[in-house]
Design an enzyme around this catalytic site. Structure first.
Site, PDB file in Angstrom:
ATOM      1  N   CYS A  32       0.829  -1.202   0.000  1.00 56.19           N
ATOM      2  CA  CYS A  32       0.000   0.000   0.000  1.00 56.19           C
ATOM      3  C   CYS A  32       0.873   1.267   0.000  1.00 56.19           C
ATOM      4  O   CYS A  32       1.648   1.469  -0.912  1.00 56.19           O
ATOM      5  CB  CYS A  32      -1.012  -0.030   1.136  1.00 56.19           C
ATOM      6  SG  CYS A  32      -2.401   1.107   0.834  1.00 56.19           S
ATOM      7  N   HIS A  78      -3.640  -4.590  -0.004  1.00 62.62           N
ATOM      8  CA  HIS A  78      -3.297  -5.107   1.330  1.00 62.62           C
ATOM      9  C   HIS A  78      -3.273  -6.629   1.273  1.00 62.62           C
ATOM     10  O   HIS A  78      -4.304  -7.279   1.458  1.00 62.62           O
ATOM     11  CB  HIS A  78      -4.306  -4.614   2.367  1.00 62.62           C
ATOM     12  CG  HIS A  78      -4.187  -3.156   2.662  1.00 62.62           C
ATOM     13  ND1 HIS A  78      -3.255  -2.658   3.552  1.00 62.62           N
ATOM     14  CD2 HIS A  78      -4.853  -2.088   2.180  1.00 62.62           C
ATOM     15  CE1 HIS A  78      -3.364  -1.336   3.607  1.00 62.62           C
ATOM     16  NE2 HIS A  78      -4.318  -0.966   2.775  1.00 62.62           N
ATOM     17  N   GLU A 116      -2.216  -8.658   3.345  1.00 63.10           N
ATOM     18  CA  GLU A 116      -2.510  -9.274   4.655  1.00 63.10           C
ATOM     19  C   GLU A 116      -4.000  -9.437   4.920  1.00 63.10           C
ATOM     20  O   GLU A 116      -4.394 -10.189   5.818  1.00 63.10           O
ATOM     21  CB  GLU A 116      -1.850  -8.459   5.768  1.00 63.10           C
ATOM     22  CG  GLU A 116      -2.465  -7.103   6.058  1.00 63.10           C
ATOM     23  CD  GLU A 116      -2.046  -5.991   5.121  1.00 63.10           C
ATOM     24  OE1 GLU A 116      -2.473  -4.851   5.346  1.00 63.10           O
ATOM     25  OE2 GLU A 116      -1.283  -6.256   4.158  1.00 63.10           O
TER      26      GLU A 116
END
Length: 196
Positions: free
Chosen positions: A77, A177, A179
């Site tokens: 990001c 993102h 994650e």
């Protein structure tokens, strides 16, 4: 294996730590130069605003440290954007690892900025995308994006085609993102942790 998450004021570190926990990976959150240099893998996450984040990195010398690293480094990001040459966000000079500028999305009827939510990525190449299906869905939250360039390893289309992922030498980056991007994001993180 020692994985370090770089600690700075724009890091969305909690979700990254949860993702590494799910993968059974041990990690250290730090801004200590010796710890970062001795890591096997380095993750450089980010949310927030480019100029503030770069000012913080400069205060701690991280703007010089990160580009000098020799082990695999993954920026996500805002972390990815700070690895580029320059951001239109407050006309910010960034680290220049990737020789590309980051530009704000233009206003287009029917498309909201920031680009928020799930979108697909295509033209996949490089080691981090191994095992990913073309047009895999990942989660984005951003108003600025890097143009498509020779270092692009995944493309997303929103307002204009942009670099969803970049790779040069030991440096990797994802605009989304990873994650919190479900199975696709988990696979990308697994592939990163397997790099030698």
């Amino acid at each position: 294996m020692k994985t370090v998450i770089i600690k700075y004021n724009a890091g969305n570190v909690q979700s990254v730590m949860y993702a590494l926990d799910r993968l059974g990976a041990s990690y250290l959150l730090t801004d200590d130069e010796a710890e970062i240099r001795s890591a096997d893998k380095v993750i450089f996450p980010g949310v927030g605003e480019a100029s503030t984040a770069m000012a913080y990195l400069r205060e701690r010398g991280l703007d010089k440290l990160i580009p000098s690293l020799k082990q695999p480094v993954l920026g996500t990001c805002v972390g990815m954007q700070l690895m580029c040459r320059r951001s239109e966000e407050n006309n910010t000079t960034c680290m220049g690892i990737f020789d590309i500028d980051v530009r704000r999305f233009e206003t287009v009827p029917g498309l909201k900025v920031p680009h928020t939510g799930w979108n697909n990525i295509h033209n996949l190449r490089g080691p981090l995308t191994e095992g990913l299906a073309e047009n895999a869905y990942v989660y984005f939250v951003h108003s600025y994006a890097a143009d498509v360039c020779p270092e692009t390893t995944a493309v997303c289309d929103y307002v204009r085609p942009f670099s969803a992922m970049l790779h040069r030498d030991n440096f990797y980056a994802a605009q989304f993102h990873a994650e919190i991007s479900g199975d696709a994001g988990q696979r990308i993180l697994e592939n990163f942790l397997k790099l030698s």
